[in-house]
Design an enzyme around this catalytic site. Structure first.
Site, PDB file in Angstrom:
ATOM      1  N   LYS A  22      43.118  54.752  22.629  1.00 22.77           N
ATOM      2  CA  LYS A  22      41.912  52.981  22.264  1.00 22.77           C
ATOM      3  C   LYS A  22      40.966  52.905  24.163  1.00 22.77           C
ATOM      4  O   LYS A  22      39.829  53.309  23.514  1.00 22.77           O
ATOM      5  CB  LYS A  22      42.495  52.405  22.744  1.00 22.77           C
ATOM      6  CG  LYS A  22      41.409  50.952  22.803  1.00 22.77           C
ATOM      7  CD  LYS A  22      42.373  49.438  23.157  1.00 22.77           C
ATOM      8  CE  LYS A  22      43.611  49.306  23.866  1.00 22.77           C
ATOM      9  NZ  LYS A  22      42.382  47.528  24.783  1.00 22.77           N
ATOM     10  N   ASN A  23      41.678  53.029  25.969  1.00 26.57           N
ATOM     11  CA  ASN A  23      40.984  53.115  26.870  1.00 26.57           C
ATOM     12  C   ASN A  23      40.439  54.398  27.076  1.00 26.57           C
ATOM     13  O   ASN A  23      39.040  54.042  28.111  1.00 26.57           O
ATOM     14  CB  ASN A  23      41.842  52.752  27.744  1.00 26.57           C
ATOM     15  CG  ASN A  23      42.359  51.187  27.254  1.00 26.57           C
ATOM     16  OD1 ASN A  23      41.995  50.530  26.603  1.00 26.57           O
ATOM     17  ND2 ASN A  23      43.475  50.928  28.124  1.00 26.57           N
ATOM     18  N   CYS A 116      40.229  35.800  30.683  1.00 32.05           N
ATOM     19  CA  CYS A 116      41.133  36.361  29.890  1.00 32.05           C
ATOM     20  C   CYS A 116      42.848  36.396  29.667  1.00 32.05           C
ATOM     21  O   CYS A 116      43.025  36.183  30.607  1.00 32.05           O
ATOM     22  CB  CYS A 116      41.217  37.642  29.248  1.00 32.05           C
ATOM     23  SG  CYS A 116      42.122  39.171  30.578  1.00 32.05           S
ATOM     24  N   ARG A 121      39.788  39.299  36.259  1.00 32.65           N
ATOM     25  CA  ARG A 121      38.373  39.631  35.681  1.00 32.65           C
ATOM     26  C   ARG A 121      37.074  39.729  35.713  1.00 32.65           C
ATOM     27  O   ARG A 121      36.458  39.899  35.069  1.00 32.65           O
ATOM     28  CB  ARG A 121      39.486  40.287  34.352  1.00 32.65           C
ATOM     29  CG  ARG A 121      40.705  40.631  34.336  1.00 32.65           C
ATOM     30  CD  ARG A 121      40.952  41.170  32.375  1.00 32.65           C
ATOM     31  NE  ARG A 121      40.795  42.568  32.757  1.00 32.65           N
ATOM     32  CZ  ARG A 121      41.058  43.443  31.657  1.00 32.65           C
ATOM     33  NH1 ARG A 121      41.477  42.585  30.441  1.00 32.65           N
ATOM     34  NH2 ARG A 121      41.022  44.271  31.562  1.00 32.65           N
ATOM     35  N   PRO A 122      36.565  39.816  36.878  1.00 34.46           N
ATOM     36  CA  PRO A 122      35.296  39.562  37.156  1.00 34.46           C
ATOM     37  C   PRO A 122      34.773  40.796  36.855  1.00 34.46           C
ATOM     38  O   PRO A 122      35.415  42.121  37.100  1.00 34.46           O
ATOM     39  CB  PRO A 122      35.556  39.137  38.765  1.00 34.46           C
ATOM     40  CG  PRO A 122      36.587  39.341  39.311  1.00 34.46           C
ATOM     41  CD  PRO A 122      37.546  39.532  38.057  1.00 34.46           C
ATOM     42  N   ASP A 124      32.039  41.770  39.244  1.00 36.83           N
ATOM     43  CA  ASP A 124      31.303  41.443  40.359  1.00 36.83           C
ATOM     44  C   ASP A 124      31.033  43.291  40.633  1.00 36.83           C
ATOM     45  O   ASP A 124      29.881  43.266  41.351  1.00 36.83           O
ATOM     46  CB  ASP A 124      31.458  40.623  41.323  1.00 36.83           C
ATOM     47  CG  ASP A 124      33.269  40.464  42.122  1.00 36.83           C
ATOM     48  OD1 ASP A 124      33.823  41.578  40.925  1.00 36.83           O
ATOM     49  OD2 ASP A 124      33.420  41.547  42.778  1.00 36.83           O
ATOM     50  N   LEU A 125      31.590  43.641  40.623  1.00 37.26           N
ATOM     51  CA  LEU A 125      32.083  44.988  41.096  1.00 37.26           C
ATOM     52  C   LEU A 125      30.573  46.211  40.118  1.00 37.26           C
ATOM     53  O   LEU A 125      29.898  47.250  40.741  1.00 37.26           O
ATOM     54  CB  LEU A 125      32.814  45.617  41.542  1.00 37.26           C
ATOM     55  CG  LEU A 125      34.166  45.694  42.681  1.00 37.26           C
ATOM     56  CD1 LEU A 125      35.282  45.850  41.749  1.00 37.26           C
ATOM     57  CD2 LEU A 125      33.572  45.250  43.826  1.00 37.26           C
ATOM     58  N   ASP A 307      50.115  48.697  32.141  1.00 33.95           N
ATOM     59  CA  ASP A 307      49.711  48.367  30.966  1.00 33.95           C
ATOM     60  C   ASP A 307      51.471  48.663  30.976  1.00 33.95           C
ATOM     61  O   ASP A 307      51.564  48.706  29.212  1.00 33.95           O
ATOM     62  CB  ASP A 307      48.743  49.545  30.889  1.00 33.95           C
ATOM     63  CG  ASP A 307      47.221  48.874  30.769  1.00 33.95           C
ATOM     64  OD1 ASP A 307      47.256  47.126  31.274  1.00 33.95           O
ATOM     65  OD2 ASP A 307      46.304  49.506  30.273  1.00 33.95           O
ATOM     66  N   LEU A 329      47.951  44.301  39.898  1.00 29.47           N
ATOM     67  CA  LEU A 329      46.971  44.287  39.605  1.00 29.47           C
ATOM     68  C   LEU A 329      46.599  43.505  38.836  1.00 29.47           C
ATOM     69  O   LEU A 329      44.636  43.039  38.810  1.00 29.47           O
ATOM     70  CB  LEU A 329      46.323  45.328  38.856  1.00 29.47           C
ATOM     71  CG  LEU A 329      46.274  46.244  39.256  1.00 29.47           C
ATOM     72  CD1 LEU A 329      46.586  48.079  38.355  1.00 29.47           C
ATOM     73  CD2 LEU A 329      45.407  47.422  40.250  1.00 29.47           C
ATOM     74  N   ARG A 399      44.720  45.529  18.539  1.00 26.53           N
ATOM     75  CA  ARG A 399      43.665  45.452  19.350  1.00 26.53           C
ATOM     76  C   ARG A 399      43.666  47.115  19.676  1.00 26.53           C
ATOM     77  O   ARG A 399      42.565  47.353  19.860  1.00 26.53           O
ATOM     78  CB  ARG A 399      43.651  44.687  19.813  1.00 26.53           C
ATOM     79  CG  ARG A 399      43.133  42.943  19.574  1.00 26.53           C
ATOM     80  CD  ARG A 399      42.773  42.230  20.840  1.00 26.53           C
ATOM     81  NE  ARG A 399      42.166  42.855  21.832  1.00 26.53           N
ATOM     82  CZ  ARG A 399      41.377  42.357  22.751  1.00 26.53           C
ATOM     83  NH1 ARG A 399      41.746  40.879  22.827  1.00 26.53           N
ATOM     84  NH2 ARG A 399      40.327  43.021  23.537  1.00 26.53           N
TER      85      ARG A 399
HETATM   86  C1  EPZ Z   1      41.382  48.726  32.880  1.00 23.84           C
HETATM   87  O1  EPZ Z   1      40.341  47.511  32.422  1.00 23.84           O
HETATM   88  C2  EPZ Z   1      42.167  48.845  31.507  1.00 23.84           C
HETATM   89  N1  EPZ Z   1      41.311  48.184  30.062  1.00 23.84           N
HETATM   90  C3  EPZ Z   1      43.371  48.123  30.501  1.00 23.84           C
HETATM   91  O2  EPZ Z   1      43.811  47.659  29.912  1.00 23.84           O
HETATM   92  C4  EPZ Z   1      44.068  48.165  32.390  1.00 23.84           C
HETATM   93  O3  EPZ Z   1      45.115  47.085  32.409  1.00 23.84           O
HETATM   94  C5  EPZ Z   1      43.018  48.705  34.092  1.00 23.84           C
HETATM   95  O4  EPZ Z   1      42.090  49.018  33.748  1.00 23.84           O
HETATM   96  C6  EPZ Z   1      43.541  48.749  35.059  1.00 23.84           C
HETATM   97  O5  EPZ Z   1      43.971  49.994  34.068  1.00 23.84           O
HETATM   98  C7  EPZ Z   1      40.257  49.748  30.087  1.00 23.84           C
HETATM   99  O6  EPZ Z   1      40.547  50.326  30.187  1.00 23.84           O
HETATM  100  C8  EPZ Z   1      39.054  49.151  28.510  1.00 23.84           C
HETATM  101  P1  EPZ Z   1      40.266  47.666  36.525  1.00 23.84           P
HETATM  102  P2  EPZ Z   1      39.489  46.771  34.168  1.00 23.84           P
HETATM  103  O7  EPZ Z   1      38.746  47.169  36.548  1.00 23.84           O
HETATM  104  O8  EPZ Z   1      38.839  48.519  33.830  1.00 23.84           O
HETATM  105  C9  EPZ Z   1      39.709  44.020  39.997  1.00 23.84           C
HETATM  106  C10 EPZ Z   1      45.296  46.911  28.096  1.00 23.84           C
HETATM  107  O9  EPZ Z   1      45.940  46.426  27.890  1.00 23.84           O
HETATM  108  N2  EPZ Z   1      37.965  43.699  39.724  1.00 23.84           N
HETATM  109  O10 EPZ Z   1      40.542  48.599  36.469  1.00 23.84           O
HETATM  110  O11 EPZ Z   1      39.244  45.599  33.200  1.00 23.84           O
HETATM  111  C11 EPZ Z   1      40.562  43.527  38.130  1.00 23.84           C
HETATM  112  O12 EPZ Z   1      40.319  41.673  38.465  1.00 23.84           O
HETATM  113  C12 EPZ Z   1      44.065  47.123  29.149  1.00 23.84           C
HETATM  114  O13 EPZ Z   1      44.892  48.151  27.300  1.00 23.84           O
HETATM  115  C13 EPZ Z   1      37.233  42.684  40.248  1.00 23.84           C
HETATM  116  O14 EPZ Z   1      38.302  41.807  41.342  1.00 23.84           O
HETATM  117  O15 EPZ Z   1      40.318  46.716  34.763  1.00 23.84           O
HETATM  118  C14 EPZ Z   1      41.736  44.153  38.958  1.00 23.84           C
HETATM  119  O16 EPZ Z   1      42.944  43.354  39.588  1.00 23.84           O
HETATM  120  C15 EPZ Z   1      43.983  45.202  29.452  1.00 23.84           C
HETATM  121  N3  EPZ Z   1      35.857  43.152  40.052  1.00 23.84           N
HETATM  122  C16 EPZ Z   1      41.340  44.915  39.124  1.00 23.84           C
HETATM  123  O17 EPZ Z   1      39.945  44.640  39.802  1.00 23.84           O
HETATM  124  C17 EPZ Z   1      35.469  43.494  39.401  1.00 23.84           C
HETATM  125  O18 EPZ Z   1      33.888  43.865  38.665  1.00 23.84           O
HETATM  126  C18 EPZ Z   1      41.418  46.644  37.965  1.00 23.84           C
HETATM  127  O19 EPZ Z   1      40.699  45.864  36.764  1.00 23.84           O
HETATM  128  C19 EPZ Z   1      36.231  44.403  38.300  1.00 23.84           C
HETATM  129  C20 EPZ Z   1      37.678  44.443  38.270  1.00 23.84           C
END
Ligand code: EPZ
Length: 420
Positions: A22-23, A116, A121-122, A124-125, A307, A329, A399
């Site tokens: 899915k991801n 969520c 889950r911001p 900003d980056l 995950d 995370l 989902r």
């Molecule tokens: C991906 O989410 C996955 N989703 C998540 O899987 C997975 O848990 C996560 O990566 C970590 O491996 C998809 O691939 C669709 P991140 P993502 O941006 O990309 C912080 C599942 O169950 N952050 O790598 O949204 C954030 O808050 C889902 O299938 C910022 O601060 O995760 C977190 O602490 C749930 N600012 C960390 O970085 C930003 O702009 C990593 O998040 C972006 C992220």
């Protein structure tokens, strides 16, 4: 609303076929927004999140058919650039349209995803990186309004934190930007690697694939002639079935799996006493004689995945001794703990760390799914618990797990989907 009724304890046996990831599929579907041709994606998982994203692409003007895991997608007809709240609020990954839409059309309007169940889950980056590429971004009425009238410009971007969808979004934006983009501190997850490989196979000059530094030469706004491709197997679904075998003391085989994507997971299962045999595309797990406790910390790939944290926490409830599980995370990813406690598990939470006193017997109860991976952990625990467990709110499971109860039933689980 549907719920799952599970009779435990149960033993599993046989072979389960792992679906496409899915991801990986989510960013790959949005990647097609950069193409001017029709693209065929095979091994597409037929899960709710994919259908939601396809609906979003249809709203933008794309046409698609998904049948027997073959997705045919044509985005050449896209004529809208707004991803509205109704869809984005149901699935955060919708934010993956931001980079491609902005790169192709020079503007877009994407609803802010909001928080969520697992944390804030911001994004900003994502936004900061696009601004570095010359985009003007404003937030108004809950929407990200992004414009780049002269196209995005290549830039040198250092991500403050490793972000999976952030990396994917900016890689896609950079592919159509003017000039060279260098991305530092990128995610190295297999799903990001596949995205980069497909761009490379479609003619984009992209270097450093699989490392934390990517260099991408953009097309200067020209859309891409994209290759057809097969989506990689879902490593998290695979890891979940490995845990299902371990928690029920069973031997099962997984087919259509990439064991090299699961090294951190199999290492922990082996430390707990399980034995795993691998071939090119299969993995067979044999149960531990006595499940041992585990210590794990969730981190970015190739370390142990967040995950898989909930499923290992369920497993640890039945292991000998005290397990320590630290979530690094997401700030709120222990919602399954109180549900596992309803089954009798002895778990103490201290901030981001769970201490699991293993070996207490589990008994069936009514429990509630809270997010996708937490839901699968509850199903695993229910298969090991004595008596009947009803897992409510399983729309979370739908989902991201394709036909979880059908696959488990084929392996011998006593599991039924019922209506509330
Ligand atoms: C991906 O989410 C996955 N989703 C998540 O899987 C997975 O848990 C996560 O990566 C970590 O491996 C998809 O691939 C669709 P991140 P993502 O941006 O990309 C912080 C599942 O169950 N952050 O790598 O949204 C954030 O808050 C889902 O299938 C910022 O601060 O995760 C977190 O602490 C749930 N600012 C960390 O970085 C930003 O702009 C990593 O998040 C972006 C992220």
């Amino acid at each position: 609303m549907d719920y799952l009724q599970i009779q435990g304890p149960t033993t599993l046996n046989g072979t389960v076929t792992i679906s496409g990831a899915k991801n990986a599929a989510l960013p790959l579907i949005t990647l097609t927004l950069l193409a001017h041709n029709k693209v065929t994606l095979t091994n597409t998982p037929e899960v709710a999140d994919i259908k939601t994203l396809l609906k979003l692409l249809e709203n933008l003007g794309a046409t698609q058919t998904l049948k027997n895991h073959v997705l045919e997608l044509d985005t050449s007809t896209v004529n809208h650039t707004m991803a509205n709240y109704d869809i984005v609020k149901t699935m955060r990954a919708s934010i993956l349209v931001l980079g491609p839409l902005l790169a192709r059309f020079g503007h877009c309007e994407v609803s802010l995803p909001g928080g969520c169940a697992i944390g804030q889950r911001p994004i900003d980056l994502h936004l900061k990186a696009l601004e570095q590429m010359g985009a003007k971004i404003t937030i108004h009425a809950g929407y990200v309004n992004a414009v780049a009238p002269n196209g995005l410009q290549g830039a040198h971007i250092i991500f403050d934190k490793i972000t999976v969808t952030g990396t994917a979004n900016i890689v896609m934006a950079a592919a159509l930007a003017h000039g060279k983009t260098v991305l530092v501190n990128c995610a190295k997850e297999p799903e990001v690697v596949q995205l980069c490989e497909i761009l490379r196979d479609s003619g984009i000059d992209i270097r450093g694939i699989g490392t934390s530094e990517l260099t991408i030469m953009g097309t200067g706004g020209k859309t891409i002639d994209m290759v057809d491709f097969e989506i990689i197997p879902d490593r998290i679904e695979a890891g979940t079935y490995l845990c299902a075998a371990a928690i029920t003391n069973s031997t099962i085989t997984l087919d259509n799996v990439r064991h090299d994507h699961l090294d951190a997971v199999t290492a922990k299962l082996e430390q707990m006493g399980c034995k795993i045999d691998i071939t090119d595309s299969t993995m067979t797990i044999h149960p531990a004689q006595k499940l041992k406790h585990v210590e794990l910390i969730t981190q970015e790939y190739p370390a142990f995945p967040t995950d898989m944290q909930a499923q290992f926490l369920a497993l640890a409830t039945l292991a000998e001794g005290t397990s320590i599980i630290e979530e690094r995370l997401f700030e709120n990813r222990f919602m399954h703990v109180s549900e596992l406690q309803r089954l009798g598990a002895d778990i103490r939470l201290n901030g981001h760390t769970a201490m699991v006193m293993g070996g207490t017997p589990l008994f069936g109860a009514d429990i509630m799914a809270t997010d996708l991976r937490a839901s699968s952990a509850l199903v695993l625990a229910a298969m090991a618990a004595e008596g009947t467990t009803n897992v409510h709110r399983i729309y979370h499971l739908d989902r991201g797990y394709e036909d979880l109860e059908g696959k488990l039933r084929l392996l011998g689980a006593k599991i039924e989907r019922l209506k509330e």
